[in-house]
Structures are given as structure tokens and as C-alpha cells.
Motif scaffolding. Structure first.
Motif, short mmCIF file in Angstrom:
data_model
loop_
_atom_site.label_atom_id
_atom_site.label_comp_id
_atom_site.label_asym_id
_atom_site.label_seq_id
_atom_site.Cartn_x
_atom_site.Cartn_y
_atom_site.Cartn_z
N PHE A 12 0.85 -1.19 0.00
CA PHE A 12 0.00 0.00 0.00
C PHE A 12 0.88 1.24 0.00
CE2 PHE A 12 -2.43 3.27 2.47
CZ PHE A 12 -3.45 3.47 1.54
N VAL A 13 0.76 2.04 -1.04
CA VAL A 13 1.49 3.32 -1.11
C VAL A 13 0.66 4.33 -0.34
CG1 VAL A 13 2.51 5.07 -2.61
CG2 VAL A 13 2.48 2.67 -3.34
N ASN A 14 1.12 4.66 0.85
CA ASN A 14 0.33 5.46 1.79
C ASN A 14 0.47 6.96 1.51
OD1 ASN A 14 -1.10 6.30 4.11
ND2 ASN A 14 0.82 6.46 5.24
N PRO A 15 -0.60 7.61 1.05
CA PRO A 15 -0.47 9.03 0.66
C PRO A 15 -0.18 9.97 1.81
CG PRO A 15 -2.78 8.31 0.60
CD PRO A 15 -1.96 7.09 0.81
N THR A 16 -0.57 9.62 3.03
CA THR A 16 -0.43 10.60 4.12
C THR A 16 1.00 10.71 4.66
OG1 THR A 16 -1.00 9.01 5.88
CG2 THR A 16 -2.82 10.21 4.83
N GLN A 17 1.93 9.88 4.17
CA GLN A 17 3.31 10.02 4.66
C GLN A 17 4.23 10.68 3.63
OE1 GLN A 17 3.62 5.61 5.10
NE2 GLN A 17 5.73 5.88 4.39
N PHE A 18 3.65 11.14 2.52
CA PHE A 18 4.42 11.84 1.50
C PHE A 18 4.23 13.34 1.65
CE2 PHE A 18 4.25 7.64 -0.28
CZ PHE A 18 5.39 7.52 -1.07
N ASP B 229 6.82 12.89 -5.49
CA ASP B 229 7.39 11.63 -5.01
C ASP B 229 6.29 10.57 -4.90
OD1 ASP B 229 9.47 10.02 -4.20
OD2 ASP B 229 9.36 10.62 -2.09
N LEU B 230 5.13 10.98 -4.41
CA LEU B 230 3.98 10.06 -4.32
C LEU B 230 3.56 9.59 -5.72
CD1 LEU B 230 1.62 8.66 -2.87
CD2 LEU B 230 0.39 10.85 -2.92
N ALA B 231 3.49 10.51 -6.66
CA ALA B 231 3.04 10.17 -8.01
C ALA B 231 4.03 9.23 -8.71
CB ALA B 231 2.87 11.44 -8.84
N LYS B 232 5.31 9.42 -8.44
CA LYS B 232 6.35 8.63 -9.12
C LYS B 232 6.65 7.32 -8.42
CE LYS B 232 8.78 12.66 -11.02
NZ LYS B 232 10.01 13.48 -10.92
N TYR B 233 6.14 7.14 -7.21
CA TYR B 233 6.50 5.94 -6.46
C TYR B 233 6.03 4.70 -7.24
CZ TYR B 233 7.97 3.29 -2.42
OH TYR B 233 8.65 2.43 -1.59
N PRO B 234 6.92 3.72 -7.45
CA PRO B 234 6.56 2.58 -8.31
C PRO B 234 5.42 1.75 -7.73
CG PRO B 234 8.69 2.22 -7.22
CD PRO B 234 8.30 3.64 -6.95
N ARG B 235 4.50 1.36 -8.58
CA ARG B 235 3.38 0.50 -8.19
C ARG B 235 3.41 -0.74 -9.08
NH1 ARG B 235 2.43 5.74 -7.15
NH2 ARG B 235 0.98 6.37 -5.48
N THR B 236 3.77 -1.87 -8.50
CA THR B 236 4.06 -3.07 -9.29
C THR B 236 3.43 -4.30 -8.62
OG1 THR B 236 6.16 -3.31 -8.08
CG2 THR B 236 6.24 -2.13 -10.17
N LEU B 237 2.13 -4.24 -8.38
CA LEU B 237 1.46 -5.27 -7.59
C LEU B 237 1.61 -6.67 -8.21
CD1 LEU B 237 -0.28 -6.11 -5.20
CD2 LEU B 237 -2.31 -5.52 -6.54
N GLU B 238 1.40 -6.79 -9.50
CA GLU B 238 1.48 -8.12 -10.12
C GLU B 238 2.87 -8.73 -9.96
OE1 GLU B 238 0.17 -8.34 -14.14
OE2 GLU B 238 -1.81 -7.50 -13.71
N GLU B 239 3.90 -7.91 -10.18
CA GLU B 239 5.27 -8.39 -10.03
C GLU B 239 5.57 -8.72 -8.56
OE1 GLU B 239 4.28 -5.73 -11.64
OE2 GLU B 239 5.46 -5.37 -13.47
N ASP B 240 5.03 -7.92 -7.66
CA ASP B 240 5.25 -8.16 -6.24
C ASP B 240 4.65 -9.50 -5.80
OD1 ASP B 240 6.48 -5.69 -6.10
OD2 ASP B 240 4.76 -4.65 -5.26
N VAL B 241 3.43 -9.76 -6.24
CA VAL B 241 2.77 -11.02 -5.88
C VAL B 241 3.54 -12.20 -6.48
CG1 VAL B 241 0.68 -12.40 -6.19
CG2 VAL B 241 0.49 -9.97 -5.58
N ALA B 242 3.99 -12.06 -7.71
CA ALA B 242 4.76 -13.13 -8.36
C ALA B 242 6.05 -13.40 -7.59
CB ALA B 242 5.07 -12.75 -9.81
N LEU B 243 6.70 -12.35 -7.12
CA LEU B 243 7.94 -12.51 -6.35
C LEU B 243 7.67 -13.22 -5.03
CD1 LEU B 243 10.98 -11.86 -6.27
CD2 LEU B 243 10.40 -9.68 -5.19
#
Length: 282
Positions: free
Chosen positions: A56-62, A67-81
Motif C-alpha cells: 500500500f502506497v500510503n499518501p499521508t506520509q508523502f 514523489d507520491l506520483a512517481k513511487y513505483p506500483r508493481t502489484l502483479e510483479e510483487d505477488v509473483a515474487l
């Protein structure tokens, strides 16, 4: 592998597991998983029946919207790993609304001053956001144990304080910094480093190791000035701060005391990528 996006459903599943006598370890992440995250997961699996990994990319800590917009979101790859590690892992990948119920605001916390040191001086409201999301995730997942890397040492100290002040029934376990072969501390931001900056970034840990040696014979002030000079002479890396602090209070050391334990903390910009690291000094 089970992947939940809803807090009620994962809560019901965890309750069922606990009724069957299973213990729950927890590794909260913002995704873009790497071997550092997996080292925490493996530690959790060694000591618990199951491990929940939140993504979960938590918006309230940015404090920086870019930086929030550019933070990588790679759920499918994360689950596969994670699937390559164990079938005892449960993924919780909530939406912002599932976590915040339509009110995406950070709760205000007092961490007895820990929040005003180092990162707190440079990232306004950051630790309110961290405290908000971690407390919320603990309430949803209800783990016996939770695992955090020492790369974010200040965050680790603050989470321990959160658990103490709010009497949360979870044991916090800090795990060693996981490093690339070059010595660079593993971070999800590393994948965004341009080649020249990726090549230069190990200088951060090299400097920390040399600072540790210097601190053995020199004052905190002289060691700090030496580090600052090293980065003034560097073409690519820009030092934001280098601080030697007491590990209990995180306050900057003015004079060494043989009975105290110290750690050096650093934040550096490699182009627009902000990298942090730290090292135990004694």
C-alpha cells in the motif's frame, strides 16, 4: 496465494487462522518489492505460521506530491515474487478508501520528540502519516509480530514508541539492513536511479564505513565535517544531512559519552532520488 483488497475479508480470514492456532507475522510495505523486503518476509516465516505482506502506497506520509506520483506500483510483479518464497504468505493490497474510509488524513501523534529529529526536520508531517497507517494496519491484521528493516531506523524507533504508547499487542522486530553487492542499501527507489547515479550511489555506504572508523578517534563534530567535505567534492551526489545521534533519543550528539550508543544517519540526493542509510558506530 491469497490476495485481499478488503479489510473485512482479510480480517475474517486471519480470525479463522488464529482460531486454528496459527500465528501471524506481518511485513508492511509500499510495494516495488526487492530482496530486502523478502529478507523480512523470510524472518517472519521462520517464526510464525503465516506472514501477511501489505502492499500500500500510503499518501499521508508523502510531503512531496511528485514523489507520491512517481513511487513505483508493481502489484502483479510483487505477488509473483512473493509466490517464489512461500505459499504461507497472504497479501493485503487495499485501496486508499479501504484504509481511510473516504477521509484521507493523518492522525496527529506525539512520539516523545523522536518525530522531530532527522527525517522529521526535512519531511513535514511524515511520521504522523507513518503512525496513522501502521496503527491502522496493526488493527486490521492483528499480528503477533511485525518486521521492519533498520534502513528506516528512525521509523523503527517511532513504531516501537507507537506500540508502547498505545499498548498495541504486537512485538516489533528490527532486521538488519539488506544491501546490494555494492553496499548500497536496498530500496524501492533504487530502480529509478539513472545509470551514472546508480554507479555513484555506493559512495554513501563507503563514506558511512569510513565515518565509523573516524568516530573511533575523533569527535562527532569533526567526523560530521569530514563527511560533509566528502560530498562537497562529489560531482553527482548531494548531501541533505549527516547526523550522529544517540540511538535512544535520536538527538544529535554534541559530546561523546562512553556509556551511550550512537548511530550515524545520512540522506543524499542522487539526481531527484532521495536515498537514506545509517550505520551503528559503537
Amino acid at each position: 496465494m491469497l490476495v485481499f483488497t478488503n479489510k473485512s475479508k482479510i480480517g475474517a480470514h486471519i480470525s479463522s487462522l488464529k482460531q486454528d492456532g496459527e500465528s501471524i507475522g506481518f511485513v508492511p510495505t509500499m510495494g516495488a518489492l526487492h530482496q530486502g523486503h523478502l529478507s523480512l518476509v523470510k524472518e517472519g516465516l521462520a517464526n510464525n505460521s503465516r506472514v501477511v505482506v501489505s502492499i500500500f502506497v500510503n499518501p499521508t506520509q508523502f510531503d512531496n506530491p511528485d514523489d507520491l506520483a512517481k513511487y513505483p506500483r508493481t502489484l502483479e510483479e510483487d505477488v509473483a515474487l512473493l509466490k517464489t518464497v512461500s505459499d504461507k504468505i497472504i497479501v493485503y493490497a487495499p485501496t486508499v478508501d479501504d484504509i481511510y474510509d473516504g477521509n484521507t488524513k493523518a492522525q496527529h501523534f506525539s512520539f516523545d520528540g523522536l518525530e522531530f529529529e532527522m527525517e522529521g526536520k526535512f519531511r513535514a508531517g511524515h511520521f504522523d502519516g507513518v503512525g496513522t497507517i501502521v496503527k491502522r494496519l496493526f488493527e486490521i491484521v492483528k499480528p503477533e509480530n511485525a518486521y521492519f528493516g533498520e534502513k528506516d531506523f528512525q521509523q523503527l524507533a517511532i513504531i516501537k514508541k507507537l506500540v508502547t504508547k498505545y499498548n498495541l499487542p504486537v512485538t516489533i522486530i528490527g532486521c538488519d539492513i539488506f544491501r546490494e553487492s555494492s553496499g548500497l542499501a536496498m530500496s524501492s527507489r533504487n530502480v529509478r536511479l539513472k545509470p551514472d547515479y546508480k554507479k555513484a550511489a555506493p559512495f554513501i555506504y563507503q563514506t558511512l564505513k569510513e565515518a565509523k572508523i573516524k568516530f573511533g578517534t575523533k569527535s562527532a563534530d569533526k567526523t560530521t565535517k569530514w563527511v560533509e567535505q566528502q560530498f562537497k567534492n562529489h560531482d553527482l551526489l548531494q548531501l541533505e544531512y549527516f547526523i550522529i545521534a544517540d540511538v535512544d533519543t535520536l538527538k544529535t550528539v554534541k559530546r561523546k559519552n562512553k556509556t551511550n550508543t550512537y548511530r550515524a544517519f545520512i540522506a543524499v540526493y542522487a539526481d531527484d532520488i532521495r536515498l537514506i542509510d545509517n550505520i551503528a558506530l559503537n
